[in-house]
Design a protein around this motif. Structure first.
Motif, short mmCIF file in Angstrom:
data_model
loop_
_atom_site.label_atom_id
_atom_site.label_comp_id
_atom_site.label_asym_id
_atom_site.label_seq_id
_atom_site.Cartn_x
_atom_site.Cartn_y
_atom_site.Cartn_z
N LEU A 4 5.69 1.54 -1.94
CA LEU A 4 4.93 2.23 -2.39
C LEU A 4 5.58 1.88 -4.14
O LEU A 4 5.41 1.01 -5.39
CB LEU A 4 4.80 3.10 -3.06
CG LEU A 4 3.22 3.94 -1.49
CD1 LEU A 4 3.39 5.29 -1.75
CD2 LEU A 4 2.67 2.53 -2.43
N ARG A 30 -4.02 -1.85 -0.61
CA ARG A 30 -4.25 -1.39 -2.31
C ARG A 30 -5.06 -2.18 -2.39
O ARG A 30 -6.05 -2.44 -2.99
CB ARG A 30 -3.21 -1.85 -2.76
CG ARG A 30 -2.15 -0.21 -3.21
CD ARG A 30 -2.81 1.27 -2.40
NE ARG A 30 -3.08 1.20 -4.29
CZ ARG A 30 -1.68 1.52 -4.76
NH1 ARG A 30 -0.56 2.37 -4.74
NH2 ARG A 30 -2.73 2.35 -6.32
N GLN A 58 -2.47 5.36 -2.52
CA GLN A 58 -1.45 5.36 -2.22
C GLN A 58 -1.20 6.12 -0.42
O GLN A 58 -0.34 5.34 -0.04
CB GLN A 58 -0.74 6.29 -2.98
CG GLN A 58 0.09 5.22 -4.20
CD GLN A 58 0.84 6.07 -5.22
OE1 GLN A 58 1.68 7.17 -4.64
NE2 GLN A 58 1.71 5.57 -6.24
#
Length: 424
Positions: free
Chosen positions: A32, A240, A247
């Motif tokens: 992330l 994503r 997330q």
């Protein structure tokens, strides 16, 4: 269990679990973080960071294994945990991509030295043969549980916290692991029979090269790495950008793969009592080939769905468990007792060498040429690994046949027939 009645093993095992879960949280957070800094190029960033990790593992682990009987191991393990805690604590503050590469290099250098040292300590703490076998199994189960539960814990945490807070949990885990190691009584290492460092560092690798079943495991490592790289490197961008997920969704998709691994790992002990390890592991390679082919179909045939992706990710997890879980048993059946740490260190380095090949393909090729091209290349490598295992690991390799003479393992120690027949 009698194994966990051993105070020192119990504390060392607890330290391993805590460090594993901390590492799992950091893996999710690192993906992330890469996406936060690089966006669509996150796969290339993560692929590069993980390539740095593999270089450290391949280079440092054999050297650490060579020196492990010359250093105070409890102090070394404690210091390595502290180093990892400090490095991870710095990750949330990075502002440039190259900062990630530098910190990951330091972090994984410490991890690469920690793992072979930890593995070498276990037989000195758990001296009974049957208990040692269970200790190896418990260590494998811990790794399997981490692959499932770390993404789940990360998904829950991300519902309330920003991803950079996951690094704080990782740092705290390493510090707690250091305290547990420090409280463990670790005996002095038994001196190795090898005197030259290079000879000591490469002893396990030479054993792999001259043993048919271990050469087969080298090929299987490639199949595992090829399929696993799709999950580890490309999940964040795929979820994503292609699926439009959040997330927490990234963590849940990683958990789908971990769930497949856990289901297979729970079923395997009974299966391995009846089915040869070679059969299970080669079957696992076939599952990985099928999983990578299905991943290619997802992106080339327009089947980009949440359910389809989760199924493919779980399939890859199952295949990885089928290959990885029996590996320790095969290693133990192939070498003499005092060579077990070297064999495990060699497998550690050689398996990560396979990841060193596949991580850049998933990261760089996936970013610049697209998922279809990268995953097709990885599917081809998975197929090559599966075929290589079939060719390099004969069905009866001279040490695993159910009938016929039992050949000595390297070093001249006669192998136990019952153990070897189950391992081959």
């Amino acid at each position: 269990m009698r194994l966990f009645a051993n105070r020192d093993y119990r504390r060392l095992f607890s330290a391993q679990i805590i460090a594993l879960f901390g590492t799992g949280l950091a893996t999710v957070a690192l993906g992330l973080l890469a996406y936060d800094l690089a966006g669509p190029s996150a796969g290339a960033v993560l692929g590069t960071a993980l390539t740095v990790k593999m270089v450290m593992y391949v280079v440092i682990a054999p050297i650490a294994a060579a020196y492990v009987d010359r250093l105070p191991r409890r102090t070394l393990l404690t210091l390595l945990d502290v180093v990892r805690a400090v490095v991870v604590l710095a990750l949330p503050f990075v502002t440039e991509v190259w900062h990630i590469y530098l910190l990951v290099g330091l972090l994984q250098a410490a991890s690469a030295a920690f793992t072979p040292t930890f593995q070498a300590v276990i037989p000195d703490i758990v001296t009974e043969e049957s208990a040692y076998v269970r200790a190896l199994s418990a260590s494998q189960v811990a790794s399997t549980m981490e692959s499932l539960l770390s993404p789940v814990l990360a998904a829950v945490a991300l519902a309330f916290l920003s991803f950079d807070r996951l690094f704080l949990g990782t740092s705290a885990g390493f510090l707690l692991s250091a305290l547990l190691v420090l409280s463990t009584r670790i005996p002095e290492a038994r001196p190795s029979t090898h005197t030259r460092v290079w000879h000591r560092a490469t002893a396990g690798i030479r054993t792999f090269l001259r043993t048919p079943r271990l050469r087969g495991i080298m090929a299987l490592n490639l199949a595992v790495a090829a399929a696993g790289s799709i999950v580890v490197v490309n999940t964040v961008n795929y979820v994503r950008d292609e699926l439009g997920g959040s997330q927490p969704a990234v963590a849940w998709m990683l958990a789908a793969s971990g769930g497949g691994t856990l289901l297979a790992a729970l079923a395997l002990p009974r299966v391995l009592d009846r089915v040869a390890a070679r059969t299970v592991m080669v079957t696992g390679a076939g599952v990985l080939v099928g999983g990578t082919a299905a991943a290619v179909a997802l992106v080339t045939a327009g089947f980009t769905t949440w359910a389809g992706t989760a199924i493919v990710w779980a399939l890859i997890g199952i295949g990885m468990a089928l290959v990885i879980t029996p590996t320790g048993k095969v290693l133990r059946a192939s070498v003499e007792p005092n060579a077990i740490p070297g064999a495990f260190a060699a497998q550690f380095s050689l398996s990560h060498l396979a990841w060193l090949i596949t991580y850049p393909i998933a990261g760089w090729l996936g970013t610049h040429a697209g998922f279809a091209a990268a995953w097709s290349a990885l599917a081809a490598l998975a197929g090559a690994g599966a075929i290589g295992a079939l060719l390099l690991w004969p069905r009866h390799d001279g040490r695993g046949a159910a009938t016929g003479p039992v050949a000595p393992v390297p070093g001249g120690r006669p192998a136990d027939r019952s153990t070897l027949s189950k391992a081959a």
